[in-house]
Scaffold this motif. Structure first.
Motif, PDB file in Angstrom:
ATOM      1  N   SER A   1       1.635   5.040  -7.061  1.00  0.00           N
ATOM      2  CA  SER A   1       2.070   4.167  -5.975  1.00  0.00           C
ATOM      3  C   SER A   1       0.905   3.701  -5.115  1.00  0.00           C
ATOM      4  O   SER A   1       0.965   2.608  -4.531  1.00  0.00           O
ATOM      5  CB  SER A   1       3.117   4.885  -5.115  1.00  0.00           C
TER       6      SER A   1
ATOM      7  N   LEU B   1       0.378  -0.119  -4.297  1.00  0.00           N
ATOM      8  CA  LEU B   1       0.338  -0.642  -2.931  1.00  0.00           C
ATOM      9  C   LEU B   1      -0.917  -1.481  -2.699  1.00  0.00           C
ATOM     10  O   LEU B   1      -0.877  -2.492  -1.981  1.00  0.00           O
ATOM     11  CB  LEU B   1       0.408   0.510  -1.926  1.00  0.00           C
TER      12      LEU B   1
ATOM     13  N   GLU C   1      17.486  -0.851  -1.973  1.00  0.00           N
ATOM     14  CA  GLU C   1      16.494   0.140  -2.358  1.00  0.00           C
ATOM     15  C   GLU C   1      17.148   1.488  -2.668  1.00  0.00           C
ATOM     16  O   GLU C   1      18.253   1.791  -2.206  1.00  0.00           O
ATOM     17  CB  GLU C   1      15.456   0.335  -1.239  1.00  0.00           C
TER      18      GLU C   1
ATOM     19  N   TRP D   1       6.117  -6.233  -5.275  1.00  0.00           N
ATOM     20  CA  TRP D   1       6.846  -5.256  -4.454  1.00  0.00           C
ATOM     21  C   TRP D   1       7.824  -4.455  -5.319  1.00  0.00           C
ATOM     22  O   TRP D   1       7.955  -3.237  -5.154  1.00  0.00           O
ATOM     23  CB  TRP D   1       7.604  -5.937  -3.321  1.00  0.00           C
TER      24      TRP D   1
ATOM     25  N   TYR E   1       5.828  -1.899  -7.034  1.00  0.00           N
ATOM     26  CA  TYR E   1       5.466  -0.824  -6.103  1.00  0.00           C
ATOM     27  C   TYR E   1       6.661   0.090  -5.825  1.00  0.00           C
ATOM     28  O   TYR E   1       6.547   1.320  -5.880  1.00  0.00           O
ATOM     29  CB  TYR E   1       4.947  -1.431  -4.801  1.00  0.00           C
ATOM     30  N   ALA E   2       7.820  -0.508  -5.529  1.00  0.00           N
ATOM     31  CA  ALA E   2       8.997   0.305  -5.225  1.00  0.00           C
ATOM     32  C   ALA E   2       9.358   1.206  -6.396  1.00  0.00           C
ATOM     33  O   ALA E   2       9.698   2.389  -6.215  1.00  0.00           O
ATOM     34  CB  ALA E   2      10.180  -0.596  -4.864  1.00  0.00           C
TER      35      ALA E   2
ATOM     36  N   VAL F   1       7.005   4.196  -6.404  1.00  0.00           N
ATOM     37  CA  VAL F   1       7.301   5.181  -5.359  1.00  0.00           C
ATOM     38  C   VAL F   1       8.513   6.024  -5.741  1.00  0.00           C
ATOM     39  O   VAL F   1       8.519   7.257  -5.600  1.00  0.00           O
ATOM     40  CB  VAL F   1       7.524   4.485  -4.008  1.00  0.00           C
TER      41      VAL F   1
ATOM     42  N   GLU G   1      10.008   7.241   0.318  1.00  0.00           N
ATOM     43  CA  GLU G   1       9.416   6.656   1.523  1.00  0.00           C
ATOM     44  C   GLU G   1       8.541   5.470   1.133  1.00  0.00           C
ATOM     45  O   GLU G   1       7.475   5.637   0.542  1.00  0.00           O
ATOM     46  CB  GLU G   1       8.600   7.716   2.279  1.00  0.00           C
ATOM     47  N   LEU G   2       9.014   4.274   1.459  1.00  0.00           N
ATOM     48  CA  LEU G   2       8.294   3.049   1.142  1.00  0.00           C
ATOM     49  C   LEU G   2       7.449   2.603   2.325  1.00  0.00           C
ATOM     50  O   LEU G   2       7.814   2.814   3.490  1.00  0.00           O
ATOM     51  CB  LEU G   2       9.271   1.932   0.791  1.00  0.00           C
TER      52      LEU G   2
ATOM     53  N   ARG H   1       7.309  -3.513   4.195  1.00  0.00           N
ATOM     54  CA  ARG H   1       7.317  -4.593   3.217  1.00  0.00           C
ATOM     55  C   ARG H   1       6.639  -5.845   3.800  1.00  0.00           C
ATOM     56  O   ARG H   1       7.029  -6.344   4.857  1.00  0.00           O
ATOM     57  CB  ARG H   1       8.756  -4.939   2.834  1.00  0.00           C
TER      58      ARG H   1
END
Length: 341
Positions: free
Chosen positions: A104, A108, A189, A303, A306-307, A310, A328-329, A332
């Motif tokens: 992650s 990011l 999410e 994104w 990335y999500a 994570v 825990e993101l 955004r």
């Protein structure tokens, strides 16, 4: 129609070579301008017979090859971040196979780099969003006729795992597709992960925890369970059932050919993802090429990549620690919609 889109393909393994074939023979409006792979013979084999293609061992040399206007990244995950950043530096739109990055933190950094550009250049290769059955299920859920989704029941089975496949990879490689599909289908999410470990199959390599049962929680309280079994031995199967307030819908049950002969009928089961999702890969590539030629970037975003990373990391911690792990993101960036549709 204009000139075809010149694409540099980075990585000439099974996935990369299949994409080279797809760009050259299946998808209109594109041509393979360059192929890069550390194994030059593999790059040459992938590009064999394609007029004007350049082959390289250095991915950046492929990006700088004459006629390259877009990039397809199908190299191993540790090489993705450098390739994406190199493409961003050249203002080249990218279709990057999942995972976008091995962790992650790297994902990011990619999100931050694209956000600094102020525009999207990357589409991430979560091809289930392009599968006909998944598209029908998405349309049904978005239409609201079944009411609010309460649960998703998912199955992900492989004939066998590749050499060196780890217990963590059942989540961060295999289940990463279910992670993205669940976010996309629900439009929200995932917020927590729990992993349960039944007794491992005798067909699993020594030390591999296989199968696993993964449970996700969503923002609005839906539950998503995934049975992942990567050494089932009998076929490649992907299924999903959405259970909603006013009904349910299931996909993946009939995606097979039935062969009838004098000695009886037999249902053929796909042996790998390239067979089961061939149409999805074709549709994904056509949509990407068409969008890039029109000056747009659509589909799963950085994104989304990335999500997924994570959530997968939280899943690996849950596997190793045995408890419920919250997701825990980071904040955004404004560049990205809530969940790319």
């Amino acid at each position: 129609m204009g000139e075809p889109l010149g694409v540099a393909v980075l990585g000439a393994g099974n996935m990369g070579a299949d994409h080279v074939r797809r760009l050259d023979r299946v998808v209109g409006g594109a041509r393979v301008a360059a192929v890069a792979d550390p194994d030059i013979e593999r790059a040459r084999a992938a590009g064999a017979g394609i007029a004007g293609v350049r082959v390289h061992t250095d991915p950046e040399a492929a990006l700088d090859a004459p006629g390259v206007a877009a990039v397809l990244i199908a190299s191993p995950a540790p090489a993705h971040e450098a390739a994406l950043l190199a493409a961003f530096a050249r203002n080249l739109p990218v279709l990057c196979e999942k995972p976008m990055a091995p962790d992650s933190a790297g994902a990011l950094r990619i999100v931050a780099a694209e956000a600094r550009l102020g525009r999207r250049l990357a589409q991430i290769g979560f091809m289930r969003r392009y599968d006909a059955e998944y598209l029908r299920l998405k349309a049904l859920l978005d239409g609201g006729g079944l009411g609010r989704p309460l649960m998703l029941h998912c199955v992900h089975r492989n004939v066998s795992s590749p050499p060196g496949f780890t217990s963590a990879q059942l989540i961060n490689s295999s289940v990463s597709h279910e992670i993205d599909a669940a976010r996309w289908l629900l439009g929200e999410e995932l917020t927590a992960v729990t992993v349960r470990r039944p007794v491992s199959s005798d067909g699993a390599p020594e030390g591999l925890i296989d199968p696993q049962f993964v449970l996700f929680e969503s923002e609005r309280g839906a539950l998503v369970d995934v049975e992942v079994f990567v050494n089932c031995g009998f076929g490649y199967q992907v299924r999903c059932e959405a259970v909603c307030e006013a009904g349910s819908a299931r996909i993946g049950e009939e995606h097979a050919m039935v062969v009838t002969r004098a000695d009886g009928a037999r249902r053929e089961v796909a042996r790998d993802y390239l067979v089961r999702f061939a149409d999805a890969y074709d549709r994904e590539m056509r949509d990407w090429v068409d969008a890039v030629r029109a000056g747009r970037v659509t589909g799963p975003s950085a994104w989304d990549g990335y999500a997924a990373a994570v959530v997968a990391e939280a899943g690996v911690r849950a596997l190793e620690g045995g408890g419920r792990v919250a997701v825990e993101l980071a904040p955004r960036p404004d560049l990205y919609a809530a969940v790319s549709r």
